[in-house]
Design an enzyme around this catalytic site. Structure first.
Site, mmCIF file in Angstrom:
data_model
loop_
_atom_site.group_PDB
_atom_site.id
_atom_site.type_symbol
_atom_site.label_atom_id
_atom_site.label_comp_id
_atom_site.label_asym_id
_atom_site.label_seq_id
_atom_site.Cartn_x
_atom_site.Cartn_y
_atom_site.Cartn_z
ATOM 1 C CB VAL A 1 50.852 30.264 28.256
ATOM 2 C CG1 VAL A 1 51.231 29.892 26.773
ATOM 3 C CG2 VAL A 1 51.766 29.220 29.117
ATOM 4 C CB SER A 2 47.873 33.119 31.853
ATOM 5 O OG SER A 2 47.869 34.347 31.084
ATOM 6 C CE LYS A 3 52.568 28.626 38.727
ATOM 7 N NZ LYS A 3 53.617 29.336 39.519
ATOM 8 C CD GLN B 1 46.437 31.313 27.765
ATOM 9 O OE1 GLN B 1 47.933 31.394 27.668
ATOM 10 N NE2 GLN B 1 45.643 31.984 27.942
ATOM 11 N NE ARG C 1 47.265 39.324 29.215
ATOM 12 C CZ ARG C 1 46.940 38.552 29.574
ATOM 13 N NH1 ARG C 1 45.977 38.582 30.738
ATOM 14 N NH2 ARG C 1 46.799 36.989 29.691
#
Length: 193
Positions: free
Chosen positions: A8-10, A14, A69
């Site tokens: 998950v993005s820091k 999320q 990504r």
């Protein structure tokens, strides 16, 4: 061994719960989790996972964008997994490299990515040529105009100021002053010949 990777993005709110559940249901024996951007290369858990791969292992992700990504980076990571003689599987997109059809699909994706890079490079080259034909030159504008450059060179060459002093006066680096002085001397020599 089936090895999962969840990310998950820091900084986001999320949760990796959905990914973890899907990876466990798919039979992952071990799951590496991380809270970092997918655009970063310095993801320690991902590198630990890749470093521990053994022939026959399969790396699983919930979705491709959890691994990376960027298509270019994704293909690079899958290549590293393949070189470790391991497989790769994305649960959501049903992409995998453990079968001949899956490997063919990854090669096709890689071909499209290579084609896209070539097209971007071609458009960039054409755009730069067009700009040059119209008299526009790319790059950063010079910080110092011709008069300031001449003053720097003449001050240093005459001994009135040192290169370091002129660098401080005009807020440039000493190597920039050295380059300006050298260019000025070359111009004087070429003009005097």
């Amino acid at each position: 061994m089936l090895i999962g990777y969840a990310r998950v993005s820091k900084g986001d709110d999320q949760s990796d719960a959905l990914q973890l559940r899907a990876l466990k249901e798919a039979g992952c024996d071990r799951i590496f989790t991380e809270a970092m951007s997918g655009g970063r290369w310095d993801r320690p858990e991902l590198h630990r996972l890749i470093d521990q791969l053994r022939p026959g292992d399969v790396v699983m992700v919930w979705k491709l964008d959890r691994l990376s990504r960027s298509l270019k980076d994704l293909l690079h990571l899958i290549d590293r997994i393949t070189r470790a003689e391991a497989g790769f599987r994305s649960l959501t997109e049903a992409i995998e490299t453990t079968s001949p059809a899956g490997r063919m699909l990854m090669h096709m994706i890689g071909s499209f990515a290579e084609f896209e890079r070539a097209m971007i490079q071609e458009r960039t080259t054409a755009g730069l040529a067009s700009a040059r034909a119209e008299g526009r030159i790319g790059g950063r504008r010079k910080k110092l105009d011709a008069a300031k450059r001449r003053e720097i060179a003449e001050s240093v060459l005459s001994g009135r100021k040192t290169g370091a002093e002129m660098a401080r006066v005009y807020d440039v680096s000493p190597p920039t002053v050295s380059r300006i002085v050298a260019e000025y001397q070359t111009a004087l020599t070429a003009g005097g010949s």
